[in-house]
Structure formats: C-alpha cells, structure tokens
Scaffold this motif. Structure first.
Motif, PDB file in Angstrom:
ATOM      1  N   LEU A 143      -5.881  12.084 -58.605  1.00  0.00           N
ATOM      2  CA  LEU A 143      -4.954  11.094 -58.689  1.00  0.00           C
ATOM      3  C   LEU A 143      -5.178  10.391 -60.026  1.00  0.00           C
ATOM      4  CD1 LEU A 143      -3.484   9.249 -55.907  1.00  0.00           C
ATOM      5  CD2 LEU A 143      -3.867   8.077 -57.950  1.00  0.00           C
ATOM      6  N   ALA A 144      -4.255  10.348 -60.774  1.00  0.00           N
ATOM      7  CA  ALA A 144      -4.557   8.956 -62.061  1.00  0.00           C
ATOM      8  C   ALA A 144      -3.414   8.009 -62.284  1.00  0.00           C
ATOM      9  CB  ALA A 144      -4.712   9.885 -63.326  1.00  0.00           C
ATOM     10  N   TRP A 145      -3.704   6.530 -62.379  1.00  0.00           N
ATOM     11  CA  TRP A 145      -2.720   5.966 -62.539  1.00  0.00           C
ATOM     12  C   TRP A 145      -3.019   5.001 -63.858  1.00  0.00           C
ATOM     13  CZ3 TRP A 145      -6.501   4.942 -58.732  1.00  0.00           C
ATOM     14  CH2 TRP A 145      -7.373   3.924 -58.903  1.00  0.00           C
ATOM     15  N   ALA A 201      -2.696   8.651 -50.657  1.00  0.00           N
ATOM     16  CA  ALA A 201      -3.606   9.847 -50.931  1.00  0.00           C
ATOM     17  C   ALA A 201      -4.136   9.796 -49.298  1.00  0.00           C
ATOM     18  CB  ALA A 201      -4.944   9.480 -51.536  1.00  0.00           C
ATOM     19  N   ARG A 202      -4.695   8.927 -48.663  1.00  0.00           N
ATOM     20  CA  ARG A 202      -4.879   9.380 -47.086  1.00  0.00           C
ATOM     21  C   ARG A 202      -3.618   9.766 -46.387  1.00  0.00           C
ATOM     22  NH1 ARG A 202      -8.199   4.536 -47.722  1.00  0.00           N
ATOM     23  NH2 ARG A 202      -6.420   3.353 -46.776  1.00  0.00           N
ATOM     24  N   ALA A 203      -2.565   9.166 -46.511  1.00  0.00           N
ATOM     25  CA  ALA A 203      -1.376   9.673 -45.775  1.00  0.00           C
ATOM     26  C   ALA A 203      -1.119  11.227 -46.383  1.00  0.00           C
ATOM     27  CB  ALA A 203      -0.122   8.831 -46.190  1.00  0.00           C
ATOM     28  N   VAL A 204      -1.243  11.387 -47.401  1.00  0.00           N
ATOM     29  CA  VAL A 204      -0.910  12.777 -48.016  1.00  0.00           C
ATOM     30  C   VAL A 204      -2.185  13.672 -47.143  1.00  0.00           C
ATOM     31  CG1 VAL A 204      -1.005  14.336 -50.178  1.00  0.00           C
ATOM     32  CG2 VAL A 204       0.384  12.172 -50.033  1.00  0.00           C
ATOM     33  N   GLU A 205      -3.288  13.406 -47.250  1.00  0.00           N
ATOM     34  CA  GLU A 205      -4.404  14.245 -46.589  1.00  0.00           C
ATOM     35  C   GLU A 205      -4.134  14.462 -45.320  1.00  0.00           C
ATOM     36  OE1 GLU A 205      -8.788  13.244 -46.400  1.00  0.00           O
ATOM     37  OE2 GLU A 205      -8.588  14.004 -48.244  1.00  0.00           O
ATOM     38  N   ASP A 206      -3.542  13.205 -44.629  1.00  0.00           N
ATOM     39  CA  ASP A 206      -3.239  13.439 -43.189  1.00  0.00           C
ATOM     40  C   ASP A 206      -2.011  14.262 -43.088  1.00  0.00           C
ATOM     41  OD1 ASP A 206      -5.283  11.670 -42.315  1.00  0.00           O
ATOM     42  OD2 ASP A 206      -4.023  10.166 -42.188  1.00  0.00           O
ATOM     43  N   GLY A 207      -1.063  14.168 -43.836  1.00  0.00           N
ATOM     44  CA  GLY A 207       0.122  15.276 -43.747  1.00  0.00           C
ATOM     45  C   GLY A 207      -0.387  16.706 -43.943  1.00  0.00           C
ATOM     46  N   ALA A 261      -7.997  11.547 -52.005  1.00  0.00           N
ATOM     47  CA  ALA A 261      -8.358  10.586 -51.102  1.00  0.00           C
ATOM     48  C   ALA A 261      -9.844   9.964 -51.217  1.00  0.00           C
ATOM     49  CB  ALA A 261      -8.385  11.037 -49.492  1.00  0.00           C
ATOM     50  N   ASN A 262     -10.505  10.859 -51.907  1.00  0.00           N
ATOM     51  CA  ASN A 262     -12.220  10.592 -52.543  1.00  0.00           C
ATOM     52  C   ASN A 262     -11.838   9.734 -53.798  1.00  0.00           C
ATOM     53  OD1 ASN A 262     -14.757  10.435 -53.611  1.00  0.00           O
ATOM     54  ND2 ASN A 262     -15.079  12.800 -52.976  1.00  0.00           N
ATOM     55  N   PRO A 263     -12.563   8.438 -53.812  1.00  0.00           N
ATOM     56  CA  PRO A 263     -12.552   7.490 -55.035  1.00  0.00           C
ATOM     57  C   PRO A 263     -12.966   8.293 -56.384  1.00  0.00           C
ATOM     58  CG  PRO A 263     -13.483   6.494 -53.322  1.00  0.00           C
ATOM     59  CD  PRO A 263     -13.269   7.767 -52.568  1.00  0.00           C
ATOM     60  N   LEU A 264     -13.896   9.277 -56.165  1.00  0.00           N
ATOM     61  CA  LEU A 264     -14.414  10.082 -57.254  1.00  0.00           C
ATOM     62  C   LEU A 264     -13.228  10.702 -58.046  1.00  0.00           C
ATOM     63  CD1 LEU A 264     -17.723  11.539 -56.134  1.00  0.00           C
ATOM     64  CD2 LEU A 264     -17.242   9.569 -57.541  1.00  0.00           C
ATOM     65  N   PHE A 265     -11.952  11.211 -57.291  1.00  0.00           N
ATOM     66  CA  PHE A 265     -10.981  11.805 -57.794  1.00  0.00           C
ATOM     67  C   PHE A 265      -9.788  11.105 -58.046  1.00  0.00           C
ATOM     68  CE2 PHE A 265     -14.139  15.068 -56.506  1.00  0.00           C
ATOM     69  CZ  PHE A 265     -13.761  16.156 -57.568  1.00  0.00           C
ATOM     70  N   GLU A 288       6.293  11.925 -51.948  1.00  0.00           N
ATOM     71  CA  GLU A 288       7.474  11.019 -51.922  1.00  0.00           C
ATOM     72  C   GLU A 288       7.347  10.387 -50.649  1.00  0.00           C
ATOM     73  OE1 GLU A 288      10.019  14.255 -54.435  1.00  0.00           O
ATOM     74  OE2 GLU A 288      10.274  14.261 -52.197  1.00  0.00           O
ATOM     75  N   LEU A 289       7.157  11.067 -49.443  1.00  0.00           N
ATOM     76  CA  LEU A 289       7.266  10.364 -47.978  1.00  0.00           C
ATOM     77  C   LEU A 289       6.114   9.550 -47.929  1.00  0.00           C
ATOM     78  CD1 LEU A 289       7.788  13.499 -45.847  1.00  0.00           C
ATOM     79  CD2 LEU A 289       9.468  11.723 -46.231  1.00  0.00           C
ATOM     80  N   ALA A 290       5.047   9.512 -48.612  1.00  0.00           N
ATOM     81  CA  ALA A 290       3.847   8.398 -48.390  1.00  0.00           C
ATOM     82  C   ALA A 290       4.309   7.330 -49.548  1.00  0.00           C
ATOM     83  CB  ALA A 290       2.522   9.114 -48.804  1.00  0.00           C
ATOM     84  N   VAL A 291       4.811   7.515 -50.549  1.00  0.00           N
ATOM     85  CA  VAL A 291       5.386   6.457 -51.506  1.00  0.00           C
ATOM     86  C   VAL A 291       6.465   5.597 -50.685  1.00  0.00           C
ATOM     87  CG1 VAL A 291       6.313   5.913 -53.525  1.00  0.00           C
ATOM     88  CG2 VAL A 291       4.495   7.431 -53.547  1.00  0.00           C
TER      89      VAL A 291
END
Length: 639
Positions: free
Chosen positions: A382-384, A402-408, A424-428, A346-349
């Motif tokens: 993650l899927a969009w 994703a990077r913001a969430v991973e840093d968090g 944060a990995n493009p494979l996922f 939520e915070l990242a978005v």
C-alpha cells in the motif's frame, strides 16, 4: 417469499428512491423486448392485461429445480435472476430476459432453479395466454433460439481450450452493424433486431463507439430515454477494440478484466471486421468467471463476499475440466481475485470513512503476474500520497483498512502472505516519501531488508485500487522513485535472486526430495521448479525494459531484446508451462478430494514419461542458471 402483485410496479411512484423501477406500463415494456416486439398492439394489450407482477427479495427461489412443469412464462422486469443447476450458478438473467419457457413448452419439470440475485421484479404471463403465440413463426423462432442457446453447453461445440487458441477474427459470425452518431435510437434498434445483432457500432469523428443490447435495456428502457434521441447519446466511447490476429483466450481475459461483453475486431488496416461477444468465446464452464465477478460486484458486505468467493475453487476446477490451459486458468483466477480484493478495499473504505490521504492498493508476486493457483498466498502493498497529513495519522487509518482487507481475505478462504508481504505489515504500507527513502537505501546498500522489499514493489507489483482523488496518481508518483535506482545494481541483485533457488535434481540420478517432515519423499514444484524460472524471467525481463508481466511474457520480451538467448528462453518457457500444468493438475485433484492444495508431489506417482520430462525440465533450468552464474561472475558457488 415471492409475492405476486397487480397494479403499478413497486417504486414507480414519483420519489420512491433510487432502487425504484422507472415509470413504464407493462405493454410498453413487453413491446421493447423480443418476442413481444413483433406482436400487434391489440394482442399485446390482451397479454399485458393478464400479466402479473411478481416481487422476489434477494436470495429467494422463484421456482426450484425439478418443479413443475411451470404454468407461467416469466420475464425479468428489474433486478436479476440466477439460473442454478445442482447448486452451481450457470447464468445470470437481466431485465427483458425470459425464463421457464422450456418447462412450460415441454411439460417437463424445470431443469434448474431460478433464484433472485438481488431484489427482483418479474412479469408472470400465464401459459394459456402465451401458447397461442407460439403458432406464429416469428415468435416460435425466438423461443426455439432461446432454448437452444440456454445454459446447457452443446456437446459438439469446440472446447474453450480449442477456442482460446484460435484467432479472434475466425469467431466473427456476422458482418458489423454500423450507424452514424446522429441515427435515432429507434432506427438503430430496429436494424439490430432485423440483423439479429447484439451490438451496434457508431462511427464518430474520434473513432468508434458501441451500443449493446444491455445498453438499450439500462440506458433507454430503464432510464425512460426517448427512442428518438440520437444513438450517440447512449453509446460507450471509445469502444475497446482488438486486432484480428489476437488469440481468443487473450481477448476473453481482456473482456473479463475490463468487464465488457462485446469487442469490435479490426483488421491490420483499421477496418471494422465485426463484433465478438463473450458467448462467442466461451462455453458454459468458461462463463463462470463472469458470473463470479458479477456476484463479487453485487456483494454488499464481507460476509456476502465470502459467500461469493466460495465459487473461486469450483471455477478453477471447472476451467481445468474444460481443458483450459494452466496459464489461462491462472490468469482468469487472478483477474477474479483482483475483483475480490478491489471489493474488499471498497467495503473497508466505506466502513472506515474517507481516508486522510489518497492511496493505492497493490498486489504483488504471483497475483501481480497473474499466475495464481489454489495454493497461492495473497501478497499486497500500500502507498499513500503525502497530503499535509501527519504520517502517523495517515498510517493508522491505512492500517485499519489493511487489517479489514486481510480479515476479509481469510474469511474468503485466502491466505495473506505467510512471510509478511502484506499491506497490513507496516513494512509494506508507506507514504510515497517513505517508499522513496527505501529506494535511496537500496542504491546505497542493496542487502538491507527494506531495500529488498522495495525490489518486490518495483519488479512484481500491479495497482488494483486507487482512491481516485484529484492530483498525481499514487502509482505514478511511486514509479518515479525507480529513477533513484542504478539499473545495473538492480539487475545484479535480481540475478542473485535468480540463483538462490536450485532445481531439485542431480545431474546423474533422480530428484532431490524432502528428507524429513510432513513432505518427506515429496518434490516441491514451486520452490524447486517454478521460482527459479520466475526469477530468471524477472532478471531477463528487467533488462528488456519489462517491469511487471507474466513469466512467459517476460521470457518473450527478453528473447526479443537479446537479454536471454533464444534457446534458453524457449527452454524456460516450455519448462514453466509443463511444471505449471503438473502443479495445477495436482491441486485440482486435491480440491476434488477435499484436501488443502499444496505444491508437493510424490515423483514415484508420476508416469515414467512425465517423470522423465520433469527431470529434463529441471536439468534445463539448472543449466541456464549455471550459465548465468558463469557469465556474470557473481561469486555464487555452483555445482
């Protein structure tokens, strides 16, 4: 600092903003809450005339632990107040709740710190005005009850482990309070007060609604709703209900996940037996997950979230100390972790802005199964939804989130998966179309890396956040890709996974331990003990039609469906419970010693009985694996 104010409440003027307190005078507010609801009009007016309004910014101490005795009784007007003892939050008080009465009555120093959990307004009533009221039996009963039911646990009360194994019907204390949808709020509130109930159930043509004491504060008093309005205007419908045979521990977990505090209990025939609340189901130690979840929800920045998450490990230790089972501790920790991840997204978005396409955040692995412990990594995907936006543009926006969430997560002391299973990995992190293409490749060649990644998404994932835009939910669109898979091929692949990790024991002598490196002479409980069971349960559970569930739930489903023999299911269930308990105990002791939790133990440090039991558990798991290998003829060498 804490600021006393006389006159109207700040923000009561028209147009003062969304955080403003509603326009309601002091006497009316006091009259709406016990014990002042039984005080006459003239006497209440005298109390209100000397009551001061005290404003405390978020995080400020209203009074410290060990101060006093306090000379005023306080009631929360707006905001919330944390009750903190020895640095640990024991309770969270909302509008209408009193504090300071124990110190004021006893003349002793305060036993806890009172701290504003958010910008808070309190009423402060001088002790010399309140004390004469204590001679009244109706007021005295309330004050005594508030002291007895405070944040200090009763020594004679059964522990949460005992409560957790009781059927929830056994914890009902009073008959249910029921009313019709047309009954005025005032009458329902009067009946609740007379019956000492904290919730009233509303019969509707569609089932049951519920109104709690919190609803009266937030939806009537704070919102300025007339007490003559029908009760149906403020109820929550449908009420979440449970059957009488559910275990209290399971119900408590449901309440934590759904963020509800009262649950109606129904008989097998649908009759309302009563209502249980979180206080019926938990001790002061077990209250911590609710308080932590509340702190996570209030966090306004990643830094505040990191500060709140510092209580995650202490909560785990406290639950273990309270004799909560390892499985329940892991489940509670996982639900709180869900809330933490959800808030990070939520915070990242909010920081990134509206995403270019609807998306869903999934947790994977142990978090998805609700089996996390302090050493667990956080796996995610993650899927969009394809929404006419170029894939590269959507992917770039999702990557920033994703990077913001991973840093968090790292700031919260939690590790993203060390093997790269991270959004944060493009494979996922892919569009639904891309995930479907991966599913197609799995059906063509199940050995491809990307195909194996999709297996983890299909078999061990759970959505925890969705952007909520109109249209088909991303998760549903993604699960539709399962139809592209040949189930027999998928189960065969899962069976290979289930045989890839061997329990670390020979059949004739002692354990097989690490022979070199940092953990030389130690035993890996995760890879040697738990992962083989998790993989076997995943394979058997998929055959029973269970995609994602806890390991014990999968084993129960597999036994019921016949995809696993009853003795094998029982063996694996018992082994999983024992090894999980050993693992959690080990990590709790590491937390106490200030060490980083891990999965390695020295078997020589175990007592002989535990060592013998662990060896037999490993052998039993190896036996089930050998039987599976022979039965399926997978070409996997065994022995």
């Amino acid at each position: 600092m804490t600021v006393p104010i006389s006159g109207p409440l700040p923000g009561s003027e028209p147009g003062s903003g969304p955080a403003a307190a509603p326009e309601m005078n002091t006497a009316d507010f006091l009259r709406s809450r016990p014990p002042f609801d039984v005080v006459g009009t003239d006497e209440l007016a005298r109390v209100a005339a000397v009551t001061e309004t005290e404003v405390s910014p978020r995080g400020k101490t209203i009074f410290p632990q060990g101060a006093g005795p306090v000379e005023s009784l306080r009631m929360v007007r707006t905001g919330s107040v944390e009750v903190v003892a020895d640095g640990r939050v024991l309770d969270l008080l909302g509008p209408g709740e009193l504090f300071g009465q124990v110190s004021m009555i006893s003349g002793l120093p305060t036993g806890f710190e009172a701290r504003a959990a958010e910008d808070t307004v309190c009423y402060r009533i001088p002790a010399d005005v309140v004390r004469p009221l204590l001679s009244r039996p109706d007021v005295l009963r309330f004050v005594v009850r508030s002291i007895v039911s405070g944040p200090i646990p009763a020594i004679s009360a059964p522990g949460p482990a005992d409560l957790a194994q009781r059927q929830v019907a056994a914890l009902i204390r009073t008959p249910p309070l029921l009313c019709s949808a047309s009954e005025p709020i005032r009458e329902a509130a009067q009946r609740m007060t007379a019956g000492g109930a904290s919730a009233v159930l509303v019969r509707t043509g569609r089932g049951l609604g519920i109104v709690t004491d919190r609803d009266f504060r937030s939806r009537v008093v704070a919102a300025g709703v007339s007490p003559d309005v029908p009760i149906s205007g403020i109820m929550t419908e449908p009420a979440y209900t449970v059957t009488a045979d559910r275990l209290a521990g399971e119900v408590l977990l449901d309440m934590l996940e759904r963020n509800v505090h009262h649950v109606p209990v129904l008989s097998a025939g649908g009759e309302v037996l009563g209502v249980v609340d979180d206080g019926d189901l938990m001790s002061a130690q077990a209250r911590q997950p609710f308080l932590l979840r509340r702190a996570i929800a209030l966090a306004g920045s990643p830094a505040e979230l990191a500060a709140a998450s510092a209580e995650l490990d202490p909560m785990t230790v406290a639950l273990s100390d309270a004799r909560v089972t390892a499985g329940q501790v892991a489940a509670v920790r996982s639900v709180v972790l869900d809330a933490l991840i959800r808030r990070l997204v939520e915070l990242a978005v909010a920081a990134e802005g509206d995403p270019p396409a609807p998306f869903t955040w999934f947790v994977l692995g142990s978090t998805a199964r609700r089996e996390t412990v302090p050493s667990s990594d956080v796996e995610s995907a993650l899927a969009w939804q394809d929404a006419g936006v170029p894939d590269a543009e959507a992917g770039a926006a999702m990557a920033r989130v994703a990077r913001a969430v991973e840093d968090g997560l790292r700031a919260c002391g939690l590790r993203p998966d060390s093997h790269g299973a991270s959004a944060a990995n493009p494979l996922f992190a892919r569009s639904v179309t891309s995930w479907r293409a991966v599913a197609q490749r799995l059906s063509e060649d199940p050995t491809q890396q990307q195909a194996l990644i999709f297996v983890s998404l299909v078999t061990d994932s759970r959505p925890v956040w969705d952007s909520g835009r109109p249209g088909t939910p991303v998760a549903e669109a993604l699960w539709a890709a399962r139809g592209q898979l040949d189930e027999s091929d998928l189960r065969r692949l899962l069976a290979r996974f289930a045989l890839s990790f061997r329990p670390p024991t020979g059949f004739w002598r002692d354990f097989v331990v690490e022979h070199s490196g940092e953990h030389r002479g130690q035993l890996d409980l995760k890879h040697g003990g738990l992962i083989p069971i998790v993989d076997l349960a995943r394979w058997a559970g998929m055959g029973a039609g269970v995609a994602c569930a806890s390991t014990p739930e999968r084993l129960r489903a597999a036994e019921a469906a016949g995809t696993l023999e009853g003795p094998d299911a029982s063996t694996l269930t018992e082994a999983f419970g024992f090894i999980s308990s050993l693992r959690l105990d080990h990590q709790v002791e590491q937390l106490r010693g200030g060490q980083t939790p891990d999965d390695f133990i020295d078997p020589r440090q175990l007592n002989p009985l535990a060592r013998s039991y662990l060896r037999e558990a490993f052998r039993a798991v190896a036996s089930v694996q050998a039987g599976l290998a022979n039965e399926l003829s997978l070409g996997v060498r065994w022995g």
